[in-house]
Design a protein around this motif. Structure first.
Motif, mmCIF file in Angstrom:
data_model
loop_
_atom_site.group_PDB
_atom_site.id
_atom_site.type_symbol
_atom_site.label_atom_id
_atom_site.label_comp_id
_atom_site.label_asym_id
_atom_site.label_seq_id
_atom_site.Cartn_x
_atom_site.Cartn_y
_atom_site.Cartn_z
ATOM 1 N N ARG B 96 43.933 42.294 37.856
ATOM 2 C CA ARG B 96 43.253 41.057 38.252
ATOM 3 C C ARG B 96 42.619 40.418 37.014
ATOM 4 O O ARG B 96 42.399 41.114 36.024
ATOM 5 C CB ARG B 96 42.103 41.405 39.205
ATOM 6 N N ARG B 101 31.119 38.008 29.959
ATOM 7 C CA ARG B 101 29.976 37.180 29.549
ATOM 8 C C ARG B 101 29.929 37.095 28.031
ATOM 9 O O ARG B 101 30.378 38.006 27.343
ATOM 10 C CB ARG B 101 28.672 37.823 30.023
ATOM 11 N N LYS B 142 36.010 52.114 35.729
ATOM 12 C CA LYS B 142 35.883 51.482 37.050
ATOM 13 C C LYS B 142 35.075 50.204 36.878
ATOM 14 O O LYS B 142 33.872 50.255 36.630
ATOM 15 C CB LYS B 142 35.166 52.410 38.014
ATOM 16 N N SER B 144 33.404 46.665 38.158
ATOM 17 C CA SER B 144 32.922 46.112 39.426
ATOM 18 C C SER B 144 33.600 44.769 39.688
ATOM 19 O O SER B 144 34.134 44.139 38.776
ATOM 20 C CB SER B 144 31.405 45.974 39.418
ATOM 21 N N ASN B 145 33.540 44.372 40.946
ATOM 22 C CA ASN B 145 34.193 43.119 41.337
ATOM 23 C C ASN B 145 33.265 41.945 41.096
ATOM 24 O O ASN B 145 32.042 42.097 41.105
ATOM 25 C CB ASN B 145 34.541 43.155 42.826
ATOM 26 N N THR B 146 33.851 40.803 40.918
ATOM 27 C CA THR B 146 33.050 39.578 40.842
ATOM 28 C C THR B 146 33.868 38.414 41.367
ATOM 29 O O THR B 146 35.092 38.511 41.493
ATOM 30 C CB THR B 146 32.562 39.320 39.397
ATOM 31 N N TRP B 147 33.181 37.359 41.690
ATOM 32 C CA TRP B 147 33.819 36.171 42.236
ATOM 33 C C TRP B 147 33.770 35.080 41.188
ATOM 34 O O TRP B 147 32.734 34.856 40.561
ATOM 35 C CB TRP B 147 33.064 35.740 43.493
ATOM 36 N N MET B 157 39.078 36.493 43.099
ATOM 37 C CA MET B 157 38.439 37.782 42.855
ATOM 38 C C MET B 157 38.822 38.245 41.455
ATOM 39 O O MET B 157 39.984 38.195 41.080
ATOM 40 C CB MET B 157 38.919 38.818 43.860
ATOM 41 N N SER B 160 34.596 42.412 36.659
ATOM 42 C CA SER B 160 33.507 41.990 35.801
ATOM 43 C C SER B 160 33.318 43.024 34.692
ATOM 44 O O SER B 160 33.242 44.216 34.964
ATOM 45 C CB SER B 160 32.246 41.876 36.658
ATOM 46 N N LYS B 162 31.084 44.635 31.766
ATOM 47 C CA LYS B 162 29.657 44.720 31.390
ATOM 48 C C LYS B 162 29.473 44.455 29.900
ATOM 49 O O LYS B 162 28.447 43.936 29.493
ATOM 50 C CB LYS B 162 29.106 46.113 31.717
#
Lengths: 283, 272
Positions: B96, B101, B142, B144-147, B157, B160, B162
């Motif tokens: 995906r 950031r 692993k 995490s998911n974000t929109w 979808m 994300s 870090k």
């Protein structure tokens, strides 16, 4: 009418021909409608495919019957006239069905939900199996089949749970009055950040909602992908409990304090030793 | 950008995890790439695979033999078409897009440009024998998911990341399980471009081996404010920063033409 005179060799042949046409035509109609339905399903929604399939089948069936009746020598205009008169009588007798039928047409065009969506109608929640002209069929999560008349769907409130790709899960938490709210909010942010099912964006909502009877109440709302609902619930709630236990954050249960009129003086209780049965009795 | 003609052969590092391993016994073997631990048991046509993630990272492929097979893991049974005694780990990009950031909110002046370096953790594709399609895919980290979208009703979808992306190449986050993805942004609009995060469509990116680490082909984005659109070009080979090594894996969804994507200027985000 003398039936033996009416039945002639020609009519018998016509009858057999019509029967053969119907016997071949109906399966052919089913095949054609299914094929066109599958083509539509590849490009559009399953609901559109189902509508196209049913539309083609019923339209074809009516056409086939009319053609065959004409072939058998019936006058269609007279039949249609009779059908019109009968229609009025049937219409009065089947108001509920007509209401459902019209509601069904509205549902099909308004599209508040589609086949495969999870919807809630009244107290019933389930996955939409089909949207027919008279009713909506649902499969509940415990595998029960529910048929809801279209009229009820149109009249009542419908909640489409899976319309949008992401959803929000709200948890109302209570922590003891002695706890530091800022610290609790920091812990909640950390728990959400470490749970892979909680979306980073939109950010979780953490709202101190007020002073409850026994606890400070906090709204903890996290966003998740709609397919992850169970995984999120099964992971986030145990993680919250585990983290609160580790950090020494108290989740209080309802407290009730009894006093005899003066806040600072406790209810006087004196223990009395009874020599016979060792029962303590209040003074 | 260098062409295939200019390429120099980069020697394969000794601790390279992306290689073929010969398995001589059916014992339960343990491998670790970054935080991803894998247990593989079997021989011939029948294999059992399980994986989990641990906090301690390993920067080389660690191999060990576990006496007892860990039973608390979820095991996947794989039956291959032909018997084999070789395993091959292939790095592939996540399935995906990944949202990254910037370390600090950044403004790019009109006609200005910059290069962002994102460090994307790869997925491991397990191949047994001659298989090249991948029998199992495992994320090394692993995420995490974000929109990523204008509203909660429309968007996509993503994963994300870090670790923020950097304006200069830093090597302390590198490991064989991370791919450096350079994103060149050119602001051709007549106004400054404020940027806080970017969405990288990693499914369009291939992975190459470089000297300092593994690299993805460069993404070049030209921002045009008046159209609220961004023209995206995906490089067809490894970027010029670190020479050209072997192609480690092809993109999941290669694109040969330029894309014109809508940007979400109000949220200080860009999608590539």
């Amino acid at each position: 009418m003398n039936w033996t005179e009416w039945i002639s060799i020609d009519r018998l042949i016509n009858g057999v021909q019509s029967a053969i046409v119907l016997l071949v035509g109906i399966p052919l109609l089913i095949l054609v409608s299914r094929w066109i339905g599958s083509v539509v399903e590849k490009n559009y929604t399953p609901q559109s495919a189902m509508l196209v399939r049913k539309g083609i089948f019923y339209f074809g069936l009516v056409l086939l019957v009319i053609v065959e009746l004409q072939h058998l020598g019936f006058k269609i205009t007279a039949l249609l006239g009779a059908a019109g008169v009968a229609g009025v009588a049937i219409g009065f007798a089947s108001q509920t069905s007509l209401s459902n039928l019209i509601s069904g047409i509205f549902l099909i065009f308004e599209k508040p939900f589609e086949v495969g969506d999870v919807i809630g109608v009244g107290d019933t929640t389930g996955t939409v199996l089909s949207i027919d002209l008279l009713s909506v069929k649902l499969r509940q999560f415990d595998n029960k089949f529910v048929r809801i008349p279209n009229e009820s769907v149109i009249k009542g409130q419908v909640t489409n749970v899976t319309r949008f790709p992401i959803r929000r899960y709200d948890i109302t938490l209570g922590v003891a009055f002695k706890e530091d709210i800022k610290r609790v909010i920091g812990i909640l942010k950390d728990v959400a950040s470490n749970n892979i099912y909680c979306l980073d964006e939109p950010e979780p909502i953490i709202l101190f909602t007020g002073f409850g009877d026994s606890a400070l109440t906090i709204l903890f709302a996290v966003w998740f992908q709609k397919a992850d609902f169970l995984a999120l619930r099964n992971s986030l709630l145990p993680e919250l409990k585990e983290r609160f236990d580790r950090e020494g954050i108290e989740i209080p249960f309802p407290h009730r304090t009894l006093y005899t009129g003066t806040v600072t003086t406790p209810l006087p209780i004196r223990m009395v030793q009874d020599s016979s049965d060792n029962v303590a009795t209040p003074n | 950008m260098l062409t295939e003609k200019d390429s120099k052969k980069i020697p394969e590092p000794a601790d390279n995890p992306w290689r073929t391993i010969t398995v001589d016994t059916s014992a339960c073997r343990r491998y670790q790439i970054g935080p991803l631990k894998m247990w593989i048991e079997g021989a011939g046509r029948e294999w059992m695979v399980a994986y989990s993630h641990c906090p301690e990272e390993r920067f080389t492929l660690e191999i060990g033999i576990d006496e007892a097979k860990p039973e608390d893991l979820q095991w996947t049974q794989i039956i291959t078409g032909a018997p084999s005694a070789t395993l091959r780990f292939v790095p592939i990009m996540p399935d995906r897009p990944v949202v990254v950031r910037l370390r600090n909110p950044t403004r790019i002046e009109k006609d200005g440009n910059c290069v962002l370096f994102a460090f994307i953790p790869v997925w491991v594709q397990l191949n047994i024998g001659e298989t090249t399609e991948g029998l199992l895919e495992m994320p090394t980290v692993k995420l995490s998911n974000t929109w990523f979208g204008d509203t909660t009703m429309a968007g996509e979808m993503c994963y994300s990341l870090k670790i923020p992306c950097e304006l200069t190449l830093v090597t302390d986050v590198l490991g064989p399980y991370r791919v450096i993805c350079p994103v060149r942004i050119h602001n051709t609009s007549d106004a400054d471009l404020a940027l806080e995060r970017v969405c990288i469509h990693v499914e369009h990116l291939s992975i190459y081996r470089g000297r300092q680490g593994n690299w993805a082909n460069e993404v070049a984005a030209e921002y045009r404010k008046e159209e609220q659109k961004c023209e995206i070009r995906y490089g067809s080979c490894a970027p010029e920063y670190d020479g050209i090594g072997d192609l480690l894996s092809e993109a999941r969804d290669p694109v040969s033409r330029n894309l014109l994507l809508r940007t979400i200027g109000s949220l200080k985000t860009m999608s590539f």
